[in-house]
Design a protein around this motif. Sequence first.
Motif, mmCIF file in Angstrom:
data_model
loop_
_atom_site.group_PDB
_atom_site.id
_atom_site.type_symbol
_atom_site.label_atom_id
_atom_site.label_comp_id
_atom_site.label_asym_id
_atom_site.label_seq_id
_atom_site.Cartn_x
_atom_site.Cartn_y
_atom_site.Cartn_z
ATOM 1 N N SER A 216 0.806 -1.228 0.000
ATOM 2 C CA SER A 216 0.000 0.000 0.000
ATOM 3 C C SER A 216 0.839 1.279 0.000
ATOM 4 O O SER A 216 0.326 2.333 -0.336
ATOM 5 N N ARG A 217 2.130 1.189 0.393
ATOM 6 C CA ARG A 217 2.995 2.382 0.421
ATOM 7 C C ARG A 217 4.349 2.042 -0.193
ATOM 8 O O ARG A 217 5.009 1.102 0.254
ATOM 9 N N VAL A 218 4.736 2.846 -1.172
ATOM 10 C CA VAL A 218 6.019 2.625 -1.843
ATOM 11 C C VAL A 218 6.809 3.933 -1.864
ATOM 12 O O VAL A 218 6.291 4.966 -2.289
ATOM 13 N N ALA A 219 8.048 3.871 -1.393
ATOM 14 C CA ALA A 219 8.958 5.003 -1.497
ATOM 15 C C ALA A 219 9.576 4.981 -2.893
ATOM 16 O O ALA A 219 9.829 3.907 -3.454
ATOM 17 N N VAL A 220 9.808 6.160 -3.454
ATOM 18 C CA VAL A 220 10.373 6.279 -4.799
ATOM 19 C C VAL A 220 11.569 7.224 -4.709
ATOM 20 O O VAL A 220 11.413 8.405 -4.419
ATOM 21 N N LEU A 221 12.763 6.682 -4.954
ATOM 22 C CA LEU A 221 13.997 7.450 -4.852
ATOM 23 C C LEU A 221 14.437 7.932 -6.218
ATOM 24 O O LEU A 221 14.556 7.143 -7.159
ATOM 25 N N GLY A 222 14.671 9.237 -6.333
ATOM 26 C CA GLY A 222 15.155 9.799 -7.588
ATOM 27 C C GLY A 222 15.262 11.302 -7.502
ATOM 28 O O GLY A 222 15.151 11.892 -6.431
ATOM 29 N N ASP A 223 15.477 11.899 -8.642
ATOM 30 C CA ASP A 223 15.580 13.349 -8.777
ATOM 31 C C ASP A 223 14.318 13.821 -9.485
ATOM 32 O O ASP A 223 14.076 13.462 -10.642
ATOM 33 N N SER A 224 13.505 14.629 -8.808
ATOM 34 C CA SER A 224 12.207 15.030 -9.360
ATOM 35 C C SER A 224 12.325 15.747 -10.700
ATOM 36 O O SER A 224 11.403 15.690 -11.511
ATOM 37 N N VAL B 108 -2.110 2.202 -4.283
ATOM 38 C CA VAL B 108 -0.812 2.296 -3.635
ATOM 39 C C VAL B 108 -0.458 3.779 -3.493
ATOM 40 O O VAL B 108 -0.624 4.552 -4.427
ATOM 41 N N GLN B 109 0.026 4.153 -2.305
ATOM 42 C CA GLN B 109 0.498 5.521 -2.089
ATOM 43 C C GLN B 109 1.983 5.599 -2.421
ATOM 44 O O GLN B 109 2.752 4.704 -2.060
ATOM 45 N N ILE B 110 2.359 6.677 -3.094
ATOM 46 C CA ILE B 110 3.750 6.901 -3.476
ATOM 47 C C ILE B 110 4.332 8.000 -2.594
ATOM 48 O O ILE B 110 3.704 9.029 -2.390
ATOM 49 N N GLN B 111 5.539 7.765 -2.079
ATOM 50 C CA GLN B 111 6.250 8.782 -1.312
ATOM 51 C C GLN B 111 7.569 9.064 -2.028
ATOM 52 O O GLN B 111 8.451 8.205 -2.077
ATOM 53 N N ALA B 112 7.699 10.252 -2.612
ATOM 54 C CA ALA B 112 8.919 10.622 -3.330
ATOM 55 C C ALA B 112 10.038 10.942 -2.345
ATOM 56 O O ALA B 112 9.836 11.690 -1.383
ATOM 57 N N LEU B 113 11.207 10.366 -2.580
ATOM 58 C CA LEU B 113 12.415 10.638 -1.797
ATOM 59 C C LEU B 113 13.402 11.316 -2.743
ATOM 60 O O LEU B 113 13.845 10.712 -3.715
ATOM 61 N N GLU B 114 13.718 12.563 -2.464
ATOM 62 C CA GLU B 114 14.540 13.372 -3.361
ATOM 63 C C GLU B 114 16.029 13.083 -3.190
ATOM 64 O O GLU B 114 16.550 13.091 -2.082
ATOM 65 N N MET B 115 16.715 12.830 -4.326
ATOM 66 C CA MET B 115 18.156 12.600 -4.323
ATOM 67 C C MET B 115 18.755 13.318 -5.523
ATOM 68 O O MET B 115 18.761 12.788 -6.623
ATOM 69 N N LYS B 116 19.243 14.531 -5.294
ATOM 70 C CA LYS B 116 19.879 15.314 -6.363
ATOM 71 C C LYS B 116 21.399 15.161 -6.351
ATOM 72 O O LYS B 116 22.050 15.353 -7.364
ATOM 73 N N THR B 117 21.958 14.801 -5.183
ATOM 74 C CA THR B 117 23.392 14.526 -5.050
ATOM 75 C C THR B 117 23.536 13.311 -4.137
ATOM 76 O O THR B 117 22.604 12.950 -3.412
ATOM 77 N N ALA B 118 24.703 12.719 -4.128
ATOM 78 C CA ALA B 118 24.945 11.556 -3.263
ATOM 79 C C ALA B 118 24.781 11.915 -1.787
ATOM 80 O O ALA B 118 24.378 11.080 -0.982
ATOM 81 N N LYS B 119 25.038 13.162 -1.446
ATOM 82 C CA LYS B 119 24.901 13.598 -0.056
ATOM 83 C C LYS B 119 23.445 13.626 0.399
ATOM 84 O O LYS B 119 23.171 13.657 1.596
ATOM 85 N N ASP B 120 22.505 13.612 -0.546
ATOM 86 C CA ASP B 120 21.075 13.643 -0.215
ATOM 87 C C ASP B 120 20.539 12.284 0.243
ATOM 88 O O ASP B 120 19.438 12.208 0.782
ATOM 89 N N LEU B 121 21.287 11.226 0.012
ATOM 90 C CA LEU B 121 20.782 9.880 0.277
ATOM 91 C C LEU B 121 20.368 9.659 1.736
ATOM 92 O O LEU B 121 19.234 9.224 1.982
#
Length: 188
Positions: free
Chosen positions: A27-35, A54-67
């Motif tokens: 029901s909940r999926v995290a999505v890792l990427g650069d928007s 399913v609910q999507i939760q965006a996880l922002e990663m623009k640089t490696a330090k964002d992880l």
Amino acid sequence: MTGMFLDLAELSGKQLQILKEINSRLSRVAVLGDSAVNASQLRELKVVAGSLAVQIQALEMKTAKDLPGAFAAENKRPSEALIVLSNPLTLESRSQIAGIATKRRLPSMYLYGAHVEAGGLLSYGPNLPDMFRRCGVYAARILGGAKPAELPLERPAKFEMVINLKTAKAFGLTIPQSLLLRADQVIE
């Protein structure tokens, strides 16, 4: 403009459907990427997620330090799985991402098999060696005198699924036989 086109947003939706095959109660999926880089993939995921409840939760990663910060945000609203969107940064950080996903017990889906070889659960996407061969054919045609402007833009023709059973076992997951039969490679 000519060449190979790899921005296949529709594969993101297919990846979510595959995760739903593994866990029908997902029901909940995290999505890792650069928007910005992954905008088309995120749009497609939201459409398919709505149809699968399913609910999507965006996880922002623009640089490696964002992880680390991206996963800290996921702590507030824990997910049951992770989709890692394709971009050069997530490919470069694949071992680190797989390690965090494993530590958090997040079954993870990727576009390329290299992520699965680094410890991710599964991938579904274009077969990169086939794409590289086709790029060589393209280059040969151009070197042979073909005008690039007259050559069509091509999309991948071969797709592959890679499943890591060691990771599945570590998560206590049973991969459905239907997926194992469709897999091009199974890592044991």
